[in-house]
Design a protein around this motif. Structure first.
Motif, PDB file in Angstrom:
ATOM      1  N   SER A 261      39.218  89.563 -25.395  1.00  0.00           N
ATOM      2  CA  SER A 261      38.197  88.717 -25.997  1.00  0.00           C
ATOM      3  C   SER A 261      36.917  89.478 -26.311  1.00  0.00           C
ATOM      4  N   ARG A 262      36.166  88.914 -27.240  1.00  0.00           N
ATOM      5  CA  ARG A 262      34.907  89.512 -27.679  1.00  0.00           C
ATOM      6  C   ARG A 262      33.894  89.596 -26.548  1.00  0.00           C
ATOM      7  N   THR A 263      33.942  88.644 -25.616  1.00  0.00           N
ATOM      8  CA  THR A 263      32.988  88.636 -24.504  1.00  0.00           C
ATOM      9  C   THR A 263      33.225  89.779 -23.525  1.00  0.00           C
ATOM     10  N   LEU A 264      34.343  90.429 -23.596  1.00  0.00           N
ATOM     11  CA  LEU A 264      34.613  91.598 -22.764  1.00  0.00           C
ATOM     12  C   LEU A 264      34.383  92.900 -23.525  1.00  0.00           C
ATOM     13  N   VAL A 265      34.710  92.922 -24.796  1.00  0.00           N
ATOM     14  CA  VAL A 265      34.653  94.158 -25.579  1.00  0.00           C
ATOM     15  C   VAL A 265      33.209  94.569 -25.877  1.00  0.00           C
ATOM     16  N   LEU A 266      32.370  93.641 -26.286  1.00  0.00           N
ATOM     17  CA  LEU A 266      30.991  93.989 -26.642  1.00  0.00           C
ATOM     18  C   LEU A 266      30.196  94.553 -25.463  1.00  0.00           C
ATOM     19  N   PRO A 267      30.214  93.920 -24.279  1.00  0.00           N
ATOM     20  CA  PRO A 267      29.494  94.533 -23.158  1.00  0.00           C
ATOM     21  C   PRO A 267      30.095  95.852 -22.689  1.00  0.00           C
ATOM     22  N   THR A 268      31.401  96.013 -22.829  1.00  0.00           N
ATOM     23  CA  THR A 268      32.025  97.266 -22.438  1.00  0.00           C
ATOM     24  C   THR A 268      31.559  98.413 -23.334  1.00  0.00           C
ATOM     25  N   GLY A 269      31.459  98.154 -24.621  1.00  0.00           N
ATOM     26  CA  GLY A 269      30.966  99.181 -25.532  1.00  0.00           C
ATOM     27  C   GLY A 269      29.526  99.571 -25.236  1.00  0.00           C
ATOM     28  N   ALA A 270      28.682  98.572 -24.989  1.00  0.00           N
ATOM     29  CA  ALA A 270      27.276  98.850 -24.702  1.00  0.00           C
ATOM     30  C   ALA A 270      27.111  99.554 -23.356  1.00  0.00           C
ATOM     31  N   ALA A 271      27.831  99.088 -22.347  1.00  0.00           N
ATOM     32  CA  ALA A 271      27.724  99.699 -21.017  1.00  0.00           C
ATOM     33  C   ALA A 271      28.260 101.125 -21.018  1.00  0.00           C
ATOM     34  N   GLY A 272      29.341 101.367 -21.732  1.00  0.00           N
ATOM     35  CA  GLY A 272      29.875 102.723 -21.833  1.00  0.00           C
ATOM     36  C   GLY A 272      28.894 103.660 -22.517  1.00  0.00           C
ATOM     37  N   ALA A 273      28.235 103.163 -23.552  1.00  0.00           N
ATOM     38  CA  ALA A 273      27.259 103.995 -24.252  1.00  0.00           C
ATOM     39  C   ALA A 273      26.040 104.268 -23.378  1.00  0.00           C
TER      40      ALA A 273
ATOM     41  N   VAL B  68      22.314 113.398 -26.782  1.00  0.00           N
ATOM     42  CA  VAL B  68      22.446 112.252 -25.882  1.00  0.00           C
ATOM     43  C   VAL B  68      23.184 111.118 -26.575  1.00  0.00           C
ATOM     44  N   LEU B  69      22.882 110.865 -27.839  1.00  0.00           N
ATOM     45  CA  LEU B  69      23.605 109.827 -28.581  1.00  0.00           C
ATOM     46  C   LEU B  69      25.069 110.203 -28.801  1.00  0.00           C
ATOM     47  N   THR B  70      25.353 111.480 -28.951  1.00  0.00           N
ATOM     48  CA  THR B  70      26.746 111.922 -29.067  1.00  0.00           C
ATOM     49  C   THR B  70      27.494 111.699 -27.753  1.00  0.00           C
ATOM     50  N   GLY B  71      26.848 112.001 -26.637  1.00  0.00           N
ATOM     51  CA  GLY B  71      27.455 111.727 -25.333  1.00  0.00           C
ATOM     52  C   GLY B  71      27.679 110.245 -25.123  1.00  0.00           C
ATOM     53  N   ALA B  72      26.738 109.429 -25.582  1.00  0.00           N
ATOM     54  CA  ALA B  72      26.894 107.972 -25.486  1.00  0.00           C
ATOM     55  C   ALA B  72      28.075 107.500 -26.319  1.00  0.00           C
ATOM     56  N   LEU B  73      28.222 108.061 -27.495  1.00  0.00           N
ATOM     57  CA  LEU B  73      29.332 107.688 -28.371  1.00  0.00           C
ATOM     58  C   LEU B  73      30.675 108.052 -27.748  1.00  0.00           C
ATOM     59  N   ILE B  74      30.761 109.219 -27.160  1.00  0.00           N
ATOM     60  CA  ILE B  74      32.024 109.680 -26.576  1.00  0.00           C
ATOM     61  C   ILE B  74      32.440 108.805 -25.397  1.00  0.00           C
TER      62      ILE B  74
END
Length: 89
Positions: free
Chosen positions: A29-41, A60-66
Motif C-alpha cells: 500500500s501507498r501508506t507503507l511505500v511513501l514513508p519507507t522512501g522518505a525514511a530510507g533517504a 549526501v543526496l546521492t547517498g540518500a538516493l542509494i
C-alpha cells in the motif's frame, strides 16, 4: 544540514511516488511505500553526512538516493508470471 535533510526527504518521496506509479502491482500500500522512501533517504543522508561531514551536498543526496532505492527494493513482491511451483507440490 537542514537543506540536506529536506532535500533528501523530498528526493525519497519523489522516488517512492515514481515507484508506486511504475510498479503498483508489485508494491504494498501507498501508506507503507511513501514513508519507507522518505525514511530510507533520510537515513542515507545521515550516514553520508556522518562519514563525509558538511559541504558535500550532492554526495549526501546521492547517498540518500542509494539507500532509499535499497529500502524500497525490499518492499517489492515477485511478479506473478515468474512464480514457479515446486516439484513436490
Amino acid at each position: 544540514m537542514f537543506l540536506e535533510a529536506l532535500g533528501s526527504a523530498m528526493l525519497g518521496l519523489a522516488l517512492a511516488w515514481a515507484a508506486l506509479h511504475r510498479l503498483p502491482h508489485r508494491l504494498p500500500s501507498r501508506t507503507l511505500v511513501l514513508p519507507t522512501g522518505a525514511a530510507g533517504a533520510l537515513f542515507g543522508a545521515f550516514l553520508t553526512h556522518s562519514a563525509l561531514g558538511s559541504g558535500h551536498l550532492l554526495v549526501v543526496l546521492t547517498g540518500a538516493l542509494i539507500v532509499s532505492v535499497a529500502s524500497l527494493s525490499l518492499l517489492l513482491r515477485p511478479a506473478e508470471r515468474f512464480r514457479r511451483r515446486s516439484a513436490t507440490a
